[in-house]
Design an enzyme around this catalytic site. Structure first.
Site, PDB file in Angstrom:
ATOM      1  CD  GLU A 228      -2.485   5.531  -4.713  1.00 52.56           C
ATOM      2  OE1 GLU A 228      -3.216   4.593  -5.094  1.00 52.56           O
ATOM      3  OE2 GLU A 228      -1.262   5.561  -4.919  1.00 52.56           O
ATOM      4  CB  CYS A 229      -3.944   6.935   1.190  1.00 58.40           C
ATOM      5  SG  CYS A 229      -3.839   6.655   2.975  1.00 58.40           S
ATOM      6  N   GLY A 230      -3.304   9.684   1.101  1.00 64.05           N
ATOM      7  CA  GLY A 230      -2.890  11.061   1.314  1.00 64.05           C
ATOM      8  C   GLY A 230      -3.469  11.994   0.275  1.00 64.05           C
TER       9      GLY A 230
END
Length: 345
Positions: A228-230
């Protein structure tokens, strides 16, 4: 914050930057107190106060003009400042492990704040809230799935409930560091790459070729990866920061590009349109987005879901490749504990 406090019937401690105030501090506190009468105010703490004589102007004004109890003050100390940066404040991990900072702050709190009254005033309300899925049946110990969770300065944001729900679904959490370790932990069945700051550590991540190969091999063997995201940024072919491209895991034919403008911020709802490691098509979960990078496909990419923002906008999210799910949204498994069960299966 006020809305959450009302939902939980949680007490509110106002913290006011009083560095440039005298009696006007009462106007600010009175405004918060009367703007919405529902939150339960436990008191007010004056921050960045010049000294005892400065507080002698603040406390009487608060007592005279408001019904919010002044509980003390903290002095203005540059070494206690927590600097802002993109995505919020500097994290605890980046502030260093020197205990003197925290010891000094603790002594100041004990010396200038009515701690007993603060603790008494901040007891919980009548509502009893618990994590959904906390009572979920646990898998037998011999069937526990080992889940490698990236935990270091590059990958440091996780909803604690996500990890708790994975454990409740039968997972054994095994932390590791993509910055320092040269291979994934042994005998893992799932990899969780959370949010954080890969852009600040791009050169170190790129130089750790042995770990990249370990994760690539795990993916090629069908290992489940939730990013998720990073984590999404790490799963792409490359990460572009300040004009330099750094090789990443190359699990997705895409790159992410850091930009100075914020790309997304707000609460979202994910609805999957195709089967994914999160579950069947139609799986729904809530979460949030907060990032400055944008994704640029370098080939065919497959999205498994649609994000709906709080403004009613819709856009694709949730890239899939084999047993990899990678999205920009930070999903809260408490909104759908079945996701933890699906990932831990």
């Amino acid at each position: 914050t006020a809305n959450v406090a009302k939902l939980l019937d949680a007490p509110v401690l106002l913290v006011v930057d009083a560095s440039a105030m005298a009696a006007s501090v009462a106007a600010l506190v009175k405004g918060f107190r009367e703007f919405d009468p529902q939150p339960r105010f436990a008191g007010v703490l004056c921050n960045r106060v010049a000294g005892p004589r400065h507080y002698e102007y603040l406390e009487p004004a608060l007592r005279r003009h408001t019904d919010v109890t002044p509980l003390g003050w903290l002095p203005r100390r540059e070494e206690w400042k927590v600097a802002e940066r993109h995505l919020g404040l500097t994290t605890t991990g980046d502030l260093g492990g020197d205990p003197k900072r925290w010891d000094d702050l603790g002594k100041a709190l004990a010396g200038a704040i009515d701690l007993e009254r603060l603790l008494e005033a901040t007891q919980g309300g009548e509502n009893q809230w618990s994590s959904q899925g906390a009572d979920a049946p646990r898998s037998p110990a011999q069937a526990r799935k080992r889940v490698a969770v990236a935990r270091d300065a590059a990958f440091c944001f996780y909803y604690p409930e996500n990890l708790e729900l994975l454990e409740a679904a039968g997972a054994e959490i095994v932390p590791f560091s993509p910055l320092a370790d040269d291979a994934l932990p042994e005998r893992i069945q799932m990899l969780y790459l959370g949010g954080g700051y890969p852009e600040l550590h791009a050169s170190t991540l790129a130089a750790n070729r042995s770990l990249r190969e370990s994760i690539q091999g795990f993916h090629a063997r069908g290992g489940v990866i939730y990013a998720e995201c990073g984590g999404l940024m790490a799963c792409c072919r490359e990460l572009h920061v300040d004009g330099v491209s750094y090789p990443m895991l190359d699990l997705l034919p895409a790159r992410t590009i850091m930009q100075t403008r914020r790309a997304a911020l707000g609460y979202v709802t994910l609805r999957t349109t195709h089967p994914s490691p999160l579950g069947p098509a139609g799986t729904e979960a809530r979460g949030h987005e907060f990032h400055y990078s944008r994704l640029e496909p370098l080939g065919d990419v497959n999205y498994s879901g649609i994000l709906e923002t709080s403004r009613g906008d819709h856009r694709p999210d949730g890239l899939v490749s084999g047993n990899l799910y990678a999205g920009y949204a930070h999903l809260h498994f408490g909104s759908n504990p079945g996701i933890a069960a699906a990932l831990s299966r």
